[in-house]
Motif scaffolding. Structure first.
Motif, short mmCIF file in Angstrom:
data_model
loop_
_atom_site.label_atom_id
_atom_site.label_comp_id
_atom_site.label_asym_id
_atom_site.label_seq_id
_atom_site.Cartn_x
_atom_site.Cartn_y
_atom_site.Cartn_z
N ALA A 94 9.36 -15.68 11.60
CA ALA A 94 10.57 -14.95 11.97
C ALA A 94 11.61 -15.02 10.84
CB ALA A 94 11.15 -15.52 13.26
N LYS A 95 11.76 -16.18 10.26
CA LYS A 95 12.73 -16.38 9.18
C LYS A 95 12.36 -15.52 7.96
CE LYS A 95 14.70 -20.00 6.26
NZ LYS A 95 14.69 -21.45 5.93
N ASN A 96 11.08 -15.57 7.58
CA ASN A 96 10.63 -14.80 6.41
C ASN A 96 10.67 -13.30 6.68
OD1 ASN A 96 10.14 -16.94 4.62
ND2 ASN A 96 8.15 -17.35 5.58
N ALA A 97 10.42 -12.92 7.95
CA ALA A 97 10.43 -11.49 8.30
C ALA A 97 11.82 -10.88 8.06
CB ALA A 97 10.01 -11.31 9.76
N LYS A 98 12.88 -11.62 8.37
CA LYS A 98 14.24 -11.13 8.15
C LYS A 98 14.50 -10.86 6.67
CE LYS A 98 16.10 -13.46 12.23
NZ LYS A 98 16.97 -14.55 12.73
N ILE A 99 13.98 -11.75 5.84
CA ILE A 99 14.15 -11.58 4.39
C ILE A 99 13.38 -10.34 3.93
CG2 ILE A 99 13.66 -12.61 2.15
CD1 ILE A 99 13.97 -15.37 3.54
N TRP A 100 12.18 -10.20 4.46
CA TRP A 100 11.33 -9.08 4.06
C TRP A 100 11.85 -7.72 4.56
CZ3 TRP A 100 7.21 -7.50 1.21
CH2 TRP A 100 6.61 -8.46 0.39
N VAL A 101 12.44 -7.72 5.73
CA VAL A 101 13.01 -6.46 6.25
C VAL A 101 14.04 -5.93 5.27
CG1 VAL A 101 14.52 -5.48 8.03
CG2 VAL A 101 12.53 -6.87 8.68
N ASN A 141 0.83 -1.21 0.00
CA ASN A 141 0.00 0.00 0.00
C ASN A 141 0.87 1.27 0.00
OD1 ASN A 141 -2.74 1.04 0.04
ND2 ASN A 141 -2.31 1.77 2.12
N GLY A 142 2.18 1.04 -0.08
CA GLY A 142 3.11 2.18 -0.15
C GLY A 142 3.48 2.76 1.20
N GLN A 143 3.11 2.08 2.28
CA GLN A 143 3.42 2.58 3.63
C GLN A 143 4.71 1.89 4.11
OE1 GLN A 143 -1.09 1.83 4.57
NE2 GLN A 143 -0.27 3.03 6.28
N TYR A 144 5.84 2.29 3.49
CA TYR A 144 7.11 1.59 3.72
C TYR A 144 7.59 1.67 5.17
CZ TYR A 144 7.31 1.50 -1.38
OH TYR A 144 7.04 1.29 -2.72
N LYS A 145 7.45 2.85 5.74
CA LYS A 145 7.93 3.02 7.11
C LYS A 145 7.17 2.12 8.07
CE LYS A 145 9.06 6.67 10.43
NZ LYS A 145 9.08 8.14 10.66
N THR A 146 5.86 2.13 7.96
CA THR A 146 5.04 1.29 8.85
C THR A 146 5.30 -0.18 8.56
OG1 THR A 146 3.33 3.00 8.81
CG2 THR A 146 2.69 0.84 9.65
N ALA A 147 5.45 -0.50 7.29
CA ALA A 147 5.73 -1.90 6.91
C ALA A 147 7.07 -2.35 7.49
CB ALA A 147 5.75 -2.02 5.39
N HIS A 148 8.07 -1.48 7.41
CA HIS A 148 9.39 -1.82 7.93
C HIS A 148 9.36 -2.03 9.43
CE1 HIS A 148 13.63 -0.86 9.14
NE2 HIS A 148 13.86 -1.74 8.15
N ARG A 149 8.71 -1.10 10.13
CA ARG A 149 8.63 -1.22 11.60
C ARG A 149 7.89 -2.51 12.00
NH1 ARG A 149 6.00 3.02 12.41
NH2 ARG A 149 3.93 2.14 12.80
N THR A 150 6.79 -2.77 11.32
CA THR A 150 5.99 -3.95 11.66
C THR A 150 6.75 -5.23 11.35
OG1 THR A 150 3.98 -2.71 11.10
CG2 THR A 150 3.77 -5.11 11.29
N MET A 151 7.42 -5.26 10.20
CA MET A 151 8.13 -6.48 9.82
C MET A 151 9.34 -6.71 10.73
SD MET A 151 7.55 -8.88 7.67
CE MET A 151 6.68 -8.32 6.20
N LYS A 152 10.02 -5.62 11.14
CA LYS A 152 11.16 -5.78 12.05
C LYS A 152 10.71 -6.42 13.37
CE LYS A 152 14.73 -3.26 12.61
NZ LYS A 152 15.65 -2.17 12.94
#
Length: 419
Positions: A398-405, A376-387
């Motif tokens: 947890a494993k996939n989250a590291k890749i996505w971060v 949705n283009g909300q990179y900052k929120t996406a980054h914080r949530t994924m971290k």
């Protein structure tokens, strides 16, 4: 099988009406040359006329009182008065056992005319059914047939009913079949219902199905038999036949209850026709036959989901979830919205899902939410949530989250977005 006062009066007519009244007594007209003729004594005959006049004038208590005052001595007088009293008591509420006592005495005397004696036996049997004396009733129905030489389908049906009440299901079939055999005019469904009940209670679904198949042929306009046949096919795991039968019943307007519609919907689903299941459920929810509650909305949503009608499934999952703030249903709504790339809708639903502390897979919901933020283009929120998901209890998340971060960081950098 309750005897009304009017019917009891007819019984009395059968007691008296067959007799001719002389100035001296009621003289009985013998109808069977092999059965000896008897007449009432003069004393009893005169009182019987008065009793009948009272009864006809609806002075029933007075009629019974006068009848009880007579103390007949001759065997025929005794039998006659016993039947008379039994017939009067038959019309009195709560006097069934009293009527049986007198009618039994009349039958035991075995002295009345052929018609009167036979009439007493059958009335006695009817009353015994009414009073739940089923074994005695069966005996007397058979005695009536032996004595009169008649076979009446209604009597065989009553014998079958008595056996049903006694839970002697194997004994129900023969009298029911005999009743069917004796039906000459328009068939009656009663003996078929008896057989159906007996086979159902004795857990013989295949035989019950055989009876119902005949019934829908003989009584095609009887809606209940179509529905019952479909349900019995289900019990016997004949799902294709069950669906065929219930579908025919439905298009003919024979399915009119909530349970019947739910059975039909289940059959559509089991036979891989979820679209029809959803259409039927949706239609009857709108009509009010099916309640608009969480369970029904969830069922419709699942049917649309199986039918690949994702937009409709999303709508109904959301409506179902809103009733009780059900996180699991919001989660389904959110993941399906994500699949359709409806990211704003996915974010809204997934956030509602995560408010439910009983959500079974909160890590998965949070991970999908982070992805929805990203797309949705909300990179900052996406980054914080994924971290935050890098330390998730669910190892795969947890494993996939590291890749996505790393992926979010690279994308943001490439697009010159500060996170």
């Amino acid at each position: 099988m309750k005897y009304s006062a009017k019917f009891a009066a007819l019984l009395l007519t059968s007691v008296i009406g067959m007799s001719s009244v002389s100035s001296d007594a009621f003289a009985y007209a013998q109808d069977n040359s092999e059965r000896k003729t008897y007449t009432l004594s003069e004393r009893v005959g005169k009182k019987v006329a008065k009793i009948y006049d009272l009864y006809a004038a609806d002075q029933i208590d007075e009629a019974i009182t006068l009848a009880l005052e007579i103390k007949p001595k001759k065997p025929y007088d005794k039998a006659y008065m016993a039947k008379f009293l039994g017939s009067m008591y038959a019309g009195q509420k709560g006097k069934g056992l009293e009527a049986i006592k007198y009618l039994q005495a009349s039958v035991d005397a075995d002295i009345l005319s052929t018609n009167e004696h036979g009439n007493a036996i059958r009335t006695l049997a009817d009353l015994q059914v009414q009073e739940k004396l089923f074994k005695d009733a069966i005996k007397n129905y058979r005695l009536w047939m032996d004595f009169t030489g008649k076979e009446d389908p209604k009597v065989y049906i009553r014998i079958g009913v008595a056996y049903m009440e006694l839970k002697e299901y194997n004994n129900v079939i023969a009298p029911a079949d005999k009743a069917i055999e004796l039906q000459k005019a328009k068939p009656d469904d009663a003996p078929y219902r008896l057989k159906l009940g007996a086979y159902y209670e004795s857990q013989q679904p295949k035989k019950a199905i055989g009876v119902l198949e005949i019934m829908v042929g003989l009584f095609p306009a009887e809606a209940k038999y179509w529905a019952q046949l479909g349900q019995f096919y289900m019990l016997d795991e004949q799902y294709e036949k069950a669906l065929e039968t219930m579908h025919i019943a439905y298009i003919n307007g024979y399915l009119t209850t909530k349970s019947q519609i739910l059975v039909l919907a289940q059959l559509y689903t089991n036979n891989m026709i979820p679209y029809r299941a959803a259409v039927v459920l949706e239609k009857h929810m709108k009509s009010g036959l099916i309640p608009r509650d969480e369970r029904m909305l969830k069922l419709i949503a699942a049917s649309w989901h199986q039918a690949k009608e994702t937009k409709r499934a999303i709508k109904y999952y959301g409506e179902a979830a809103a009733i009780e703030n059900n996180g699991e249903l919001y989660y389904k709504q959110g993941t399906l919205s994500f699949e359709l790339e409806k990211h704003k809708d996915a974010i809204k639903a997934l956030k509602l899902a995560l408010e439910d502390k009983k959500l079974r897979k909160p890590d998965n919901a949070m991970f999908t939410l982070a992805q929805a933020y990203f797309y949705n283009g909300q990179y900052k929120t996406a980054h914080r949530t994924m971290k935050s998901m890098q330390n998730a209890k669910t190892r795969s998340v947890a494993k996939n989250a590291k890749i996505w971060v790393k992926y979010i960081e690279d994308t943001a950098k490439r697009r010159k977005v500060k996170i």
